[in-house]
Structures are given as C-alpha cells and as structure tokens.
Write a protein that holds these residues in place. Structure first.
Motif, PDB file in Angstrom:
ATOM      1  N   CYS A 125       0.822  -1.220   0.000  1.00 50.01           N
ATOM      2  CA  CYS A 125       0.000   0.000   0.000  1.00 50.01           C
ATOM      3  C   CYS A 125       0.854   1.269   0.000  1.00 50.01           C
ATOM      4  O   CYS A 125       0.368   2.353   0.358  1.00 50.01           O
ATOM      5  CB  CYS A 125      -0.925   0.005   1.214  1.00 50.01           C
ATOM      6  N   MET A 126       2.110   1.162  -0.428  1.00 56.52           N
ATOM      7  CA  MET A 126       3.000   2.321  -0.359  1.00 56.52           C
ATOM      8  C   MET A 126       2.481   3.514  -1.160  1.00 56.52           C
ATOM      9  O   MET A 126       2.613   4.664  -0.718  1.00 56.52           O
ATOM     10  CB  MET A 126       4.402   1.941  -0.862  1.00 56.52           C
ATOM     11  N   VAL A 127       1.914   3.271  -2.326  1.00 56.60           N
ATOM     12  CA  VAL A 127       1.433   4.390  -3.152  1.00 56.60           C
ATOM     13  C   VAL A 127       0.363   5.173  -2.403  1.00 56.60           C
ATOM     14  O   VAL A 127       0.344   6.413  -2.427  1.00 56.60           O
ATOM     15  CB  VAL A 127       0.922   3.878  -4.510  1.00 56.60           C
ATOM     16  N   ASP A 128      -0.523   4.457  -1.710  1.00 51.89           N
ATOM     17  CA  ASP A 128      -1.526   5.145  -0.897  1.00 51.89           C
ATOM     18  C   ASP A 128      -0.883   5.840   0.300  1.00 51.89           C
ATOM     19  O   ASP A 128      -1.245   6.971   0.649  1.00 51.89           O
ATOM     20  CB  ASP A 128      -2.577   4.156  -0.409  1.00 51.89           C
ATOM     21  N   HIS A 129       0.071   5.182   0.959  1.00 52.09           N
ATOM     22  CA  HIS A 129       0.741   5.796   2.106  1.00 52.09           C
ATOM     23  C   HIS A 129       1.415   7.115   1.715  1.00 52.09           C
ATOM     24  O   HIS A 129       1.458   8.060   2.516  1.00 52.09           O
ATOM     25  CB  HIS A 129       1.817   4.860   2.673  1.00 52.09           C
ATOM     26  N   LEU A 130       1.945   7.170   0.520  1.00 49.38           N
ATOM     27  CA  LEU A 130       2.714   8.331   0.087  1.00 49.38           C
ATOM     28  C   LEU A 130       1.841   9.463  -0.443  1.00 49.38           C
ATOM     29  O   LEU A 130       2.324  10.576  -0.661  1.00 49.38           O
ATOM     30  CB  LEU A 130       3.723   7.912  -0.987  1.00 49.38           C
ATOM     31  N   ALA A 131       0.573   9.176  -0.673  1.00 49.64           N
ATOM     32  CA  ALA A 131      -0.340  10.206  -1.150  1.00 49.64           C
ATOM     33  C   ALA A 131      -0.794  11.084   0.005  1.00 49.64           C
ATOM     34  O   ALA A 131      -0.858  10.631   1.152  1.00 49.64           O
ATOM     35  CB  ALA A 131      -1.543   9.560  -1.825  1.00 49.64           C
ATOM     36  N   PRO A 132      -1.120  12.340  -0.258  1.00 44.88           N
ATOM     37  CA  PRO A 132      -1.649  13.192   0.818  1.00 44.88           C
ATOM     38  C   PRO A 132      -3.069  12.787   1.179  1.00 44.88           C
ATOM     39  O   PRO A 132      -3.757  12.130   0.387  1.00 44.88           O
ATOM     40  CB  PRO A 132      -1.610  14.596   0.198  1.00 44.88           C
ATOM     41  N   PRO A 133      -3.538  13.161   2.355  1.00 42.43           N
ATOM     42  CA  PRO A 133      -4.928  12.866   2.710  1.00 42.43           C
ATOM     43  C   PRO A 133      -5.901  13.554   1.756  1.00 42.43           C
ATOM     44  O   PRO A 133      -5.573  14.563   1.124  1.00 42.43           O
ATOM     45  CB  PRO A 133      -5.061  13.451   4.132  1.00 42.43           C
ATOM     46  N   ALA A 134      -7.097  12.986   1.632  1.00 40.98           N
ATOM     47  CA  ALA A 134      -8.137  13.646   0.848  1.00 40.98           C
ATOM     48  C   ALA A 134      -8.385  15.041   1.409  1.00 40.98           C
ATOM     49  O   ALA A 134      -8.253  15.273   2.616  1.00 40.98           O
ATOM     50  CB  ALA A 134      -9.417  12.815   0.886  1.00 40.98           C
ATOM     51  N   GLU A 135      -8.752  15.984   0.546  1.00 37.13           N
ATOM     52  CA  GLU A 135      -8.852  17.383   0.954  1.00 37.13           C
ATOM     53  C   GLU A 135      -9.816  17.578   2.118  1.00 37.13           C
ATOM     54  O   GLU A 135      -9.596  18.408   2.990  1.00 37.13           O
ATOM     55  CB  GLU A 135      -9.278  18.232  -0.235  1.00 37.13           C
ATOM     56  N   ASN A 136     -10.896  16.822   2.138  1.00 34.38           N
ATOM     57  CA  ASN A 136     -11.880  16.950   3.211  1.00 34.38           C
ATOM     58  C   ASN A 136     -12.067  15.631   3.953  1.00 34.38           C
ATOM     59  O   ASN A 136     -13.158  15.347   4.462  1.00 34.38           O
ATOM     60  CB  ASN A 136     -13.214  17.426   2.642  1.00 34.38           C
ATOM     61  N   GLY A 137     -11.024  14.823   3.991  1.00 32.30           N
ATOM     62  CA  GLY A 137     -11.140  13.527   4.618  1.00 32.30           C
ATOM     63  C   GLY A 137     -11.972  12.577   3.776  1.00 32.30           C
ATOM     64  O   GLY A 137     -12.298  12.860   2.626  1.00 32.30           O
ATOM     65  N   ILE A 138     -12.314  11.432   4.328  1.00 31.54           N
ATOM     66  CA  ILE A 138     -13.160  10.475   3.614  1.00 31.54           C
ATOM     67  C   ILE A 138     -14.596  10.966   3.684  1.00 31.54           C
ATOM     68  O   ILE A 138     -15.181  11.081   4.752  1.00 31.54           O
ATOM     69  CB  ILE A 138     -13.052   9.066   4.216  1.00 31.54           C
ATOM     70  N   ALA A 139     -15.175  11.284   2.536  1.00 30.37           N
ATOM     71  CA  ALA A 139     -16.545  11.785   2.496  1.00 30.37           C
ATOM     72  C   ALA A 139     -17.520  10.641   2.767  1.00 30.37           C
ATOM     73  O   ALA A 139     -17.395   9.557   2.199  1.00 30.37           O
ATOM     74  CB  ALA A 139     -16.824  12.419   1.136  1.00 30.37           C
ATOM     75  N   ASP A 140     -18.506  10.895   3.625  1.00 28.87           N
ATOM     76  CA  ASP A 140     -19.430   9.827   3.981  1.00 28.87           C
ATOM     77  C   ASP A 140     -20.358   9.454   2.829  1.00 28.87           C
ATOM     78  O   ASP A 140     -21.033   8.433   2.873  1.00 28.87           O
ATOM     79  CB  ASP A 140     -20.225  10.195   5.231  1.00 28.87           C
ATOM     80  N   TRP A 141     -20.376  10.286   1.779  1.00 30.59           N
ATOM     81  CA  TRP A 141     -21.235   9.968   0.636  1.00 30.59           C
ATOM     82  C   TRP A 141     -20.518   9.134  -0.418  1.00 30.59           C
ATOM     83  O   TRP A 141     -21.138   8.690  -1.386  1.00 30.59           O
ATOM     84  CB  TRP A 141     -21.777  11.251   0.008  1.00 30.59           C
ATOM     85  N   VAL A 142     -19.218   8.897  -0.252  1.00 24.40           N
ATOM     86  CA  VAL A 142     -18.484   8.039  -1.186  1.00 24.40           C
ATOM     87  C   VAL A 142     -18.790   6.590  -0.849  1.00 24.40           C
ATOM     88  O   VAL A 142     -18.569   6.148   0.278  1.00 24.40           O
ATOM     89  CB  VAL A 142     -16.971   8.301  -1.115  1.00 24.40           C
TER      90      VAL A 142
END
Length: 375
Positions: free
Chosen positions: A227-244
């Motif tokens: 999961c390194m590619v995900d680890h290296l990415a910045p957090p989503a701008e508004n976190g995990i949206a509950d509508w996703v």
C-alpha cells in the motif's frame, strides 16, 4: 545516500533487501530552469533530518479499509555552488523505499531535467508496457532489458531478480505535475518524460517532486499487498466523504457495445446487479445511439430517468460515462453534472483522458472537486 566520486560528483544511493542488493549505485539529482537551481552535481551535505512515521488512516475502497503507515524518513539537505538548497527525502518501509526532492526555490519556474534512476541488480526478467497516453496496452514479459533499451515505458514496471526477489517501480503523489515514464539504459531504469509535450511544466515556489517508488519483497505478495502508493499520497482534501460508496458494478457495454441504447438490455443488467448484490450499473448515457464515442443524444432521451428509477427500486445505482474532452472546462462540467443530478445519476466515469501532461493532471483534479459539488 552516497556521493559518487566521478567528475561531476553527482549523488547516488543503493538499496538492499536483507543481505541481497536490490540496486547498485543509482543516480539522484534535479535541475530547475533558474541558473542557481542546478542540483545535478557538486553538492555539499548541509544537514540530515530523521523522523519516524506512525499513522493510521481509513480508505473507502482498496486493499484494506484501515491502513497502517509505518516507515522511517530521512531528509538529506544539500547546498549547491550557488548556495541554494535541496532536500532529498527518503522513506524506507518494510517492503520498499521511496524518495522525492524538495527545492527551496522562491518563485515560479520549471524542471528542466531529473537524474533519478534505479540501477537494478541481478535483473532476471521483467514485465513492461510501451508508453502510450491511453495506457491500454498489454504487459509483455522480457528476459533482460536488451530489447527495451531507449524505449519509453509506462509505469509500473515489475521486475524479478535472479535470486527470486520481486520489485515494482512506479511513482506516487503526482499532483499538478506531468506523469513520468521509465526508460532503460543498460539495467538502469530512469525516470523520464516520454515526449517533449509531456515535459512542459511550471512549478510553484518551494517545489516538491512526486515520489519515486521501489516496492520490494521475497515473493509477489509483497507487491500485491503493498500500500505504499496510498501511504505516500496526501490525505483527501476533506477527509473520507461519507457519501463516497465503493461497490461492484455490472458493465453492459463490455458485453454489447450498443447496450446503452436499449432500455430492456439495461434492465436485465440491473436485475443481474441486484441478484448478485452488486451496488452499481455503469450506464454509459453518452453512448446512447453510439457504440464507442460520446454523443449528446442522451440530453434529449426521455427514458433515462426510468432506468435510473428501475435501478433504485432494486437497490442498484446508475453511474454515467463521458469523455474527458466533454468535462475539461467548468462550464462543461456544470452542464453534464447538473443534468446527472436532475436525473438521479450517482456518478461519472471519465474516459479517454489520454494524456500525461501537467495541465491534464490539473483538470482531472478539478473534475473530482466539481463532481463533489453534486453529491
């Protein structure tokens, strides 16, 4: 990080897995357009900063919902002959490493050249795809790099060593910057831009490059579960949206490329999704009356809402499809996403992006932000 003792004293590094070398001395360096921002050689070490990263975060989809990002970070700060500074940041994980550049530039400029590469040790065989902006070619197995010399390759590149170790080379956190390609010179895989038009870029002050990534392990699970590619990415701008809401989909076009023009066929696929417990159907509304490329007939088609409602009654959501060229301005997106919202269409698959350019990376992120407005 080692200083290679050659005529230009360029920096290099090497990586090992236990007692086995993954790479030989591999080059580091970057040059920006400003005359004082050449970090290709003749650098002196100014500072080393080290830290441990221990974090957890959640993902709406993927290999695991709860991720644990544990790694060690070291930033080596160098000074060039003009007195300018660059930080080369390494993160070392249990199953790989990554590095990037942090440049202390004070104004907008561009990246002229990057030296980054991986000198693969004991390379046995590898799986690659030739560069194409659409990335729809088939991975090819090669015994060694002989036939791949000086070809632009799309990432990722999968490598097996002679001792049975596995490596995957790619990049991460590419935002507002062109996507890179790989190119072999001998057994060294360099990060390059495939063509001149992909190389066009403009970077802001305090430029930070994408991560250059090497996953590694003794078996393929080290790559597949990585999961390194995900680890290296910045957090989503508004976190995990509950509508996703992630889910499995049925895909009528794949079975019949005119399926989106026929309500009864679409209903059968909705029934399939409902029976299988799949959350979605891909309803390519822009392919109504067209087999492959988007047309606008859907905007005057009266039965779309009926299909959406038929799915909703069975717990199946419809998401749409359109081409990047129809979504590459705010005005186009407002029209299409606004119509989707009125029809009850849950989302959009964007196709035919077909570009590695910096501007396309920007627009793709703008599409995501604008889509969120119509949640």
């Amino acid at each position: 990080v080692y200083k290679r003792q050659d005529e230009d004293e360029a920096l290099s590094f090497h990586a090992s897995l236990g007692d086995e070398a993954l790479t030989g001395l591999s080059p580091l360096g970057i040059k920006l357009s400003d005359e004082n921002l050449d970090f290709m050689g003749n650098l002196s070490l100014a500072e080393v900063r080290k830290t441990e990263i221990r974090e957890q975060y959640e993902m709406a989809s993927g290999k695991a919902s709860l991720r644990q990002n544990y790694c060690n970070e070291a930033e080596y700060v160098f000074e060039n002959e003009s007195g300018s500074h660059i930080g080369i940041i390494f993160r070392v994980f249990d199953k790989g490493l990554a590095f990037r550049y942090r440049v202390e530039n004070t104004r907008i400029t561009s990246v002229e050249e990057e030296l980054s590469g991986l000198e693969i040790s004991d390379l046995h065989r590898l799986w690659t795809i030739p560069f194409s902006s659409g990335d729809e070619r088939i991975f090819k197995l090669s015994e060694g790099t002989g036939e791949l010399q000086d070809q632009a390759l799309s990432f990722p590149v999968l490598i097996e060593s002679g001792t049975g170790n596995w490596m995957l080379v790619t990049e991460a956190d590419v935002s507002d910057y062109p996507l890179s390609s790989g190119r072999f010179e001998g057994d060294r895989l360099d990060y390059v831009f495939a063509r001149d038009k992909e190389a066009v870029n403009e970077v802001e002050a305090d430029f930070v490059s994408p991560w250059r990534v090497l996953m590694a392990g003794e078996d393929l699970s080290a790559i597949v579960e990585n999961c390194m590619v995900d680890h290296l990415a910045p957090p989503a701008e508004n976190g995990i949206a509950d509508w996703v809401e992630a889910g499995v989909t049925s895909f009528p076009w794949w079975g019949e490329n005119t399926a989106n023009s026929h309500p009864e066929i679409l209903k059968r696929y909705i029934d399939l999704s409902a029976k299988m417990g799949w959350r979605y159907i891909e309803f390519d509304v822009a392919l109504i009356n067209a087999p492959a490329r988007a047309v606008e007939d859907w905007k005057s088609t009266p039965w779309i809402r009926d299909i959406v409602d038929y799915g909703a009654e069975r717990g199946v959501l419809c998401y749409g499809w359109d081409e990047y060229s129809n979504l590459n301005t705010p005005e186009k997106r407002a029209d299409i996403f606004g119509r989707y919202a009125e029809l009850g269409i849950a989302g959009c698959k964007v196709d035919f992006v077909n570009s590695y350019s910096q501007n396309t990376r920007r627009v793709v992120e703008e599409i995501i932000r604008d889509a969120a407005k119509y949640k």
